[in-house]
Design a protein around this motif. Sequence first.
Motif, PDB file in Angstrom:
ATOM      1  N   ALA B  40       0.826  -1.215   0.000  1.00 36.17           N
ATOM      2  CA  ALA B  40       0.000   0.000   0.000  1.00 36.17           C
ATOM      3  C   ALA B  40       0.855   1.257   0.000  1.00 36.17           C
ATOM      4  O   ALA B  40       0.375   2.342  -0.331  1.00 36.17           O
ATOM      5  N   ASP B  41       2.123   1.107   0.370  1.00 41.06           N
ATOM      6  CA  ASP B  41       2.999   2.281   0.449  1.00 41.06           C
ATOM      7  C   ASP B  41       3.896   2.418  -0.787  1.00 41.06           C
ATOM      8  O   ASP B  41       4.760   3.289  -0.822  1.00 41.06           O
ATOM      9  N   LYS B  44       3.589   5.657  -1.896  1.00 41.83           N
ATOM     10  CA  LYS B  44       3.702   6.544  -0.727  1.00 41.83           C
ATOM     11  C   LYS B  44       2.354   7.159  -0.381  1.00 41.83           C
ATOM     12  O   LYS B  44       2.260   8.356  -0.106  1.00 41.83           O
ATOM     13  N   GLY B  45       1.325   6.337  -0.431  1.00 46.80           N
ATOM     14  CA  GLY B  45       0.021   6.943  -0.226  1.00 46.80           C
ATOM     15  C   GLY B  45      -1.025   6.150   0.500  1.00 46.80           C
ATOM     16  O   GLY B  45      -2.188   6.511   0.512  1.00 46.80           O
ATOM     17  N   GLY B  46      -0.667   5.026   1.142  1.00 47.67           N
ATOM     18  CA  GLY B  46      -1.597   4.348   2.049  1.00 47.67           C
ATOM     19  C   GLY B  46      -2.820   3.717   1.433  1.00 47.67           C
ATOM     20  O   GLY B  46      -3.831   3.565   2.114  1.00 47.67           O
ATOM     21  N   PHE B  48      -4.526   0.646  -1.496  1.00 43.66           N
ATOM     22  CA  PHE B  48      -4.577  -0.225  -2.674  1.00 43.66           C
ATOM     23  C   PHE B  48      -5.939  -0.901  -2.714  1.00 43.66           C
ATOM     24  O   PHE B  48      -6.615  -1.049  -1.701  1.00 43.66           O
ATOM     25  N   ASN B 100      -1.820   6.563  -4.268  1.00 44.01           N
ATOM     26  CA  ASN B 100      -1.526   7.574  -3.259  1.00 44.01           C
ATOM     27  C   ASN B 100      -2.820   8.307  -2.925  1.00 44.01           C
ATOM     28  O   ASN B 100      -3.380   9.010  -3.761  1.00 44.01           O
ATOM     29  N   ARG B 101      -3.287   8.150  -1.696  1.00 42.17           N
ATOM     30  CA  ARG B 101      -4.575   8.742  -1.309  1.00 42.17           C
ATOM     31  C   ARG B 101      -4.566  10.256  -1.365  1.00 42.17           C
ATOM     32  O   ARG B 101      -5.624  10.894  -1.415  1.00 42.17           O
ATOM     33  N   ALA B 102      -3.373  10.839  -1.331  1.00 39.42           N
ATOM     34  CA  ALA B 102      -3.300  12.301  -1.362  1.00 39.42           C
ATOM     35  C   ALA B 102      -3.218  12.839  -2.791  1.00 39.42           C
ATOM     36  O   ALA B 102      -3.152  14.048  -2.983  1.00 39.42           O
TER      37      ALA B 102
END
Lengths: 384, 172
Positions: B40-41, B44-46, B48, B100-102
């Motif tokens: 998931a990283d 770099k965004g937490g 998947f 990446n969630r952001a």
Amino acid sequence: MEFADILHRCFRCGYCKFPNNYQDFNCPSYSKFRFETYSPGGRMWVLRAWLNGELKTSPRLAEILFSCATCGNCVEHCVFPKFKDDILHAFLAAREEMVNQGTVPPAVRDYLKALQVHGNPYRLPGSERGKWQDGLGLEPYSGQEYLFHAGCVGSLDERGMKMARSVASLLKKLGVPFGILGTEESCDGNEARSLGEKGVFQSLVEQNIQAFQRLGVKKVITLSPHAYHAFKNDYPKDSYPFEVFHYTQVLGAQAKKLAALPASSSLKVTYHDPCYLGRHNKEYQAPRKVLKSISGLQLLEMGRVKENAFCCGGGGGNFFTDLLGSGPESPARARVREAMETGASILAVACPNCAKMLEDAAKAEDLEGKITVKEISEIIGEKA
Amino acid sequence: MIRASLKGLISRKVGGFLPLPPPMKKNFLEAPQTTLAQFADVRKGGGFEYVGGIMPIDLFPKAYRAGIDIAARQGTTYSTGARIIGLGHCMMFFFAYPFNRADETDVDRARRALEETNREVLEMGGIPWKAEAPAQKQIIGRMDPHTLALINRVQSMLDPQGIMNPGNWEVR
């Protein structure tokens, strides 16, 4: 908000909630409330939604943020190196935002107001601060090797005062050269810092540094692991360097003298690691060394110890705000039950906050007479 | 009644996954199990999401090629794997996409890859396992009308206000 740019990286794998043997939940607020939002991962997701404007400030959100006991279990068990170092920093930054907005829970507001107005959370005049040592014949600090810092709880709380008297008396009996500040002592500010009140913390730092500088203090012994942590890690050493010791570290150096004291018939003791001494500062050995030096004492460890210890729920200001305090699922009551399982009759502590939290929990669990909460020097004091 | 009729299959382990090969078992038993969090990283965004298609084993080459093509077309990173089910009558074959969630663009990219993968699985005659909400909509769109009506009647009877797990399997 500082550290806002790390929040999205939490995947909520959930390891932050556990000790490494997975025997139970190890995050105090999650253990109490059992909602994902009260776990470190959930808190990060909620916090991100709040910063993105998807969630409004509310009393519930404030409770979620301020119920974190800052015990550091999440930092210990998060699977991401580097990232994990900033988990608590992010929560403290969020608290700071709420303090600046004036939307903190009433109990936090009252704590911070009392600290600002009275210099202590008990709303007591400064003249009360020295009373804990009445009749002990302790010397005011005047250049002795150590300054003994009793802190707010040790100076003004009934249970804390009992502990401060016991520790100071033992240090005196062992010939440790120290003096005290009495009514001139100031709060170390650790709880203001952990509740997000940076301004108040900064002014307490300056107040203490000025006093230490004026008196030429080089070494400080703290009663509380919270003060130990703040002095050691959050006071700027470049302006005025001084060494800090938790009292168990000083007692540890006196282990031979302690071992020479008369033996007890049989003491079954279990030890509760305070978060700000253990996980935050990795001091697991000194208190155990002191306990093991007591003749006749059998140390029975709980399932969750050292870096996996379960917090009493009194960290991060919760000792005063009591957001985690009540009910059978409160961390302190769960911890006392765990201590009982070891078969020990004494639950040893090394922190005034833990002492009070766990003593109250033992009463609530109706365990009085079955297990007694004693601070380490109180166990020794009976023989010294 | 259902349990009793399936008991023989369950006890013979015909219905479940075949035992894991030792290297996979070792990974799954690792504690803490860091593989998923690390995947998931990747961006770099937490985040998947994955499509695990349950489908016949002989579709493996086709499904593999389709997944790679989708990932290339949508510009996503991926991870893939398969688990054999029962006596080898089918497999769970997955493609997973980290994001990446952001970064909204990255999230959209993964979302499009998921949509396309779900569609491809259904086109091949497979069915997405543990389908997320958009995949559920695709499945519902192809569902036998009598099955759809039955689910609707059961839901209306047990959950007339639509308060149980809202957003999931909303067939009405």
